[in-house]
Design an enzyme around this catalytic site. Sequence first.
Site, PDB file in Angstrom:
ATOM      1  N   HIS A   1     -41.975  -4.832 -30.524  1.00 49.00           N
ATOM      2  CA  HIS A   1     -40.737  -5.042 -31.288  1.00 49.00           C
ATOM      3  C   HIS A   1     -40.227  -6.476 -31.071  1.00 49.00           C
ATOM      4  CE1 HIS A   1     -36.516  -3.540 -32.477  1.00 49.00           C
ATOM      5  NE2 HIS A   1     -36.303  -4.749 -31.997  1.00 49.00           N
ATOM      6  N   GLU A   2     -40.211  -6.916 -29.806  1.00 49.76           N
ATOM      7  CA  GLU A   2     -39.670  -8.250 -29.498  1.00 49.76           C
ATOM      8  C   GLU A   2     -40.614  -9.367 -29.958  1.00 49.76           C
ATOM      9  OE1 GLU A   2     -36.687  -8.207 -28.785  1.00 49.76           O
ATOM     10  OE2 GLU A   2     -36.470  -6.180 -28.005  1.00 49.76           O
TER      11      GLU A   2
ATOM     12  N   CYS B   1     -32.143  -1.848 -32.569  1.00 53.79           N
ATOM     13  CA  CYS B   1     -32.200  -3.297 -32.355  1.00 53.79           C
ATOM     14  C   CYS B   1     -30.782  -3.834 -32.269  1.00 53.79           C
ATOM     15  CB  CYS B   1     -32.948  -3.947 -33.525  1.00 53.79           C
ATOM     16  SG  CYS B   1     -33.061  -5.734 -33.402  1.00 53.79           S
ATOM     17  N   LEU B   2     -30.542  -4.729 -31.316  1.00 51.24           N
ATOM     18  CA  LEU B   2     -29.201  -5.296 -31.179  1.00 51.24           C
ATOM     19  C   LEU B   2     -28.801  -6.092 -32.422  1.00 51.24           C
ATOM     20  CD1 LEU B   2     -29.238  -6.450 -27.439  1.00 51.24           C
ATOM     21  CD2 LEU B   2     -28.156  -4.413 -28.429  1.00 51.24           C
TER      22      LEU B   2
ATOM     23  N   HIS C   1     -39.988 -10.119 -33.448  1.00 49.23           N
ATOM     24  CA  HIS C   1     -38.840 -11.021 -33.613  1.00 49.23           C
ATOM     25  C   HIS C   1     -39.269 -12.486 -33.534  1.00 49.23           C
ATOM     26  CE1 HIS C   1     -35.268  -8.564 -33.880  1.00 49.23           C
ATOM     27  NE2 HIS C   1     -35.521  -7.881 -32.764  1.00 49.23           N
TER      28      HIS C   1
ATOM     29  N   GLY D   1     -33.957  -4.811 -24.697  1.00 48.49           N
ATOM     30  CA  GLY D   1     -34.804  -5.969 -24.941  1.00 48.49           C
ATOM     31  C   GLY D   1     -34.098  -6.968 -25.844  1.00 48.49           C
TER      32      GLY D   1
ATOM     33  N   GLN E   1     -32.939 -13.981 -31.546  1.00 47.84           N
ATOM     34  CA  GLN E   1     -31.754 -13.160 -31.857  1.00 47.84           C
ATOM     35  C   GLN E   1     -30.459 -13.840 -31.423  1.00 47.84           C
ATOM     36  OE1 GLN E   1     -33.659  -9.445 -29.990  1.00 47.84           O
ATOM     37  NE2 GLN E   1     -32.225  -8.603 -31.462  1.00 47.84           N
TER      38      GLN E   1
HETATM   39 NI    NI Z   1     -34.700  -6.105 -31.953  1.00 47.25          NI
END
Ligand code: NI
Length: 171
Positions: free
Chosen positions: A134-135, A92-93, A138, A46, A51
């Site tokens: 989660h997204e 998380c990236l 963000h 995701g 991000q």
């Molecule tokens: Ni993330």
Amino acid sequence: MSLLKILEFPDPKLRQRASEVTVFDNTLKTTCEDMLETMYNAKGIGLAAIQVNILKRIIVIDLSENKNNPLIFINPEIIKFSDDTKQHGEGCLSVPGIYENVTRPNSFIGKFSDVDGDDHQLEADGLLSVCLQHEIDHLNGRVFVDHLSRLKQEKIIRKLQKEKRRSLAEA
Ligand code: NI
């Protein structure tokens, strides 16, 4: 298509609130394609636009094993959370190499637009529920480590700084 640079925690840019998408044009489609390419390249499931330093409410997700089921959520909104909660391991990236358990509502009812601007409702549970929550965090300037204790957060920041120093030294 092009790869986008992923911001890393604790970059303050990750703390901004993304704004609604109001124009559903080819630029939006290109952004979504670039985000998907960036996510696949980084082996993520995701990615939120913030991000990659795009302050728009755009999320891409692919939970399929063969990475052939891209999902795009524009202006996603949670309408109602379930009362029950569930703990799930998250990464998380933007927080590379860190995996921690986070407790969130188990499922939710929500809505979103697709890339053409058409509205949809959804009932998310399982991994999709975890990933979307989660997204969406963000998009509101929150990172999954915010759900952890302060002690754990400080430990993670120290670990990431150490990793960064090591990779700079090797470069
Ligand atoms: Ni993330």
